[in-house]
Write a protein that holds these residues in place. Structure first.
Motif, PDB file in Angstrom:
ATOM      1  N   ASN A 276     -44.447 -16.252  99.071  1.00  0.00           N
ATOM      2  CA  ASN A 276     -43.003 -15.569  99.494  1.00  0.00           C
ATOM      3  C   ASN A 276     -44.036 -14.583  99.971  1.00  0.00           C
ATOM      4  O   ASN A 276     -43.318 -13.617 100.573  1.00  0.00           O
TER       5      ASN A 276
ATOM      6  N   VAL B 244     -44.053  -9.674  90.859  1.00  0.00           N
ATOM      7  CA  VAL B 244     -44.439 -10.975  90.544  1.00  0.00           C
ATOM      8  C   VAL B 244     -44.710 -10.979  89.103  1.00  0.00           C
ATOM      9  O   VAL B 244     -43.844 -12.117  88.766  1.00  0.00           O
TER      10      VAL B 244
ATOM     11  N   ARG C 142     -44.922 -16.907  94.388  1.00  0.00           N
ATOM     12  CA  ARG C 142     -43.869 -16.126  94.486  1.00  0.00           C
ATOM     13  C   ARG C 142     -45.092 -15.131  95.702  1.00  0.00           C
ATOM     14  O   ARG C 142     -44.142 -13.932  96.274  1.00  0.00           O
TER      15      ARG C 142
ATOM     16  N   GLU D 160     -41.049 -11.498  88.084  1.00  0.00           N
ATOM     17  CA  GLU D 160     -40.588 -12.284  88.150  1.00  0.00           C
ATOM     18  C   GLU D 160     -41.326 -13.527  87.914  1.00  0.00           C
ATOM     19  O   GLU D 160     -40.252 -14.582  87.057  1.00  0.00           O
ATOM     20  N   THR D 161     -41.779 -13.598  87.114  1.00  0.00           N
ATOM     21  CA  THR D 161     -42.554 -15.238  87.087  1.00  0.00           C
ATOM     22  C   THR D 161     -41.857 -15.323  85.797  1.00  0.00           C
ATOM     23  O   THR D 161     -41.647 -16.375  85.818  1.00  0.00           O
TER      24      THR D 161
END
Lengths: 208, 153
Positions: A98, A63, A95, A66-67
């Motif tokens: 999800n 995460v 995120r 990805e962030t």
């Protein structure tokens, strides 16, 4: 007093660091190095938030990455509405939610397929995470981790980011009063957890 | 012994966030309720702990991996190489000085436009391919043994 020491710069000269918003603007006009500064500045907060939300090292690492990739991708069309931090924390939280949701769905499917096979992974201390594991710290950490999700995310933003109620409400998409209630409850829960394990007779159960 | 004050309310009271009227009630209750005074101590201890909470830090490996992914994603695009080159650019590209360039200029796949000589980059590379085949053929010493190495008759 500790705040003063922590706040003072280690550098001799007081050259003001560019604000997050200024760095984002530099990145938007082509300065890739400005984004590195933002990553260095916020990766700890993002990882910590994701780690408490997900309870797992590998997922929190994903995460975190990805962030920042999502931020870099969205930056050109981003319309600044508030603080950079609020925006990044919102992305982090979405995120995480999800992931939590898809895990929940997968577990339901697996539970339907075979009842006894799969336990959710135990949220135990991960030896790879570089956290000081003093006894006291470990107890506080467990107390936070055992909070229900909504209390936990609100309290993490409150305690680690020193975010105000309004900013927490913006990150969590909740009314400010809901955030206040969640944080009062979370503080009470942590108090109960800490007193319950280490302070027999300190708070509750004195009389009996 | 059900208290009239909840733990949550005590937390709000401890951080000074009760409505004034309710705060006064809680203060009166605390004066007579030892259990709630204990809870207030527990809340104060929790607030102290939460003021310096145990922070998770990402591992060095995870930071490195993320840094690399970010560097890839944010790298500025490579400059566009022009498809049409000037003679001077051809010379620099081939690492030839002007005199050396003059020696081969007539063999280049060039064209003239508005009194200027230009070379299409793609044609230049095809021309280099051809010269490589010639070079290999010549270095084998016998063109007859490897006629496929030559494009030119």
């Amino acid at each position: 007093m500790e705040g003063l020491i922590a706040g003072s710069s280690s550098k001799g000269l007081a050259v003001p660091e560019p604000s997050d918003e200024a760095l984002l603007e530099m990145f938007r006009s082509g300065d890739a190095a400005a984004f590195t500064v933002l990553f260095e500045r916020w990766r700890g907060s993002i990882y910590n938030f994701a780690r408490y939300m997900l309870g797992e090292e590998a997922a929190a690492e994903d995460v975190m990455q990805e962030t920042f990739l999502a931020v870099a991708q969205a930056a050109p069309s981003y319309q600044p509405r508030g603080q950079f931090r609020t925006w990044v924390l919102r992305i982090t939280r979405n995120r995480c939610l999800n992931r939590i949701e898809s895990l929940r769905v997968r577990r339901q499917h697996m539970a339907a397929a075979s009842v006894e096979a799969l336990d959710p992974p135990a949220n135990q201390a991960a030896p790879h995470d570089a956290m000081q594991q003093s006894e006291e710290m470990a107890r506080v950490r467990r107390a936070i981790e055992q909070l229900p999700e909504r209390q936990r995310e609100a309290l993490v933003l409150f305690a680690f980011e020193s975010a105000g109620y309004a900013e927490i409400a913006a990150v969590l998409d909740m009314p400010v009063n809901t955030v206040k209630t969640l944080i009062h409850r979370a503080r009470a829960e942590v108090a109960r957890a800490l007193a319950g394990t280490d302070e027999p007779g300190g708070a509750l159960g004195v009389k009996g | 012994m059900a208290c009239s004050v909840t733990y949550d309310e005590l937390a709000a009271y401890a951080s000074g966030e009760c409505e004034a009227g309710r705060g006064a009630e809680i203060a009166r209750h605390l004066a007579v309720c030892e259990a709630c005074r204990g809870r207030m101590h527990a809340i104060a201890a929790a607030d102290r702990a939460l003021a310096a909470p145990p922070r998770w830090e990402p591992s060095a490996g995870a930071v490195l991996a993320a840094s690399r992914a970010i560097a890839r994603a944010t790298a500025p695009p490579a400059p566009i190489e022009p498809g049409i080159m000037t003679l001077e650019e051809v010379g620099r590209h081939l690492r030839l000085n002007p005199e050396q360039l003059d020696e081969i200029v007539e063999t280049l796949p060039a064209f003239e436009i508005a009194g200027q000589v230009r070379v299409r980059r793609q044609k230049l590379y095809e021309w280099i391919d051809q010269r490589e085949r010639m070079f290999r053929g010549a270095s084998m010493g016998a063109r007859e043994r490897d006629p496929a190495a030559l494009d030119t008759p």
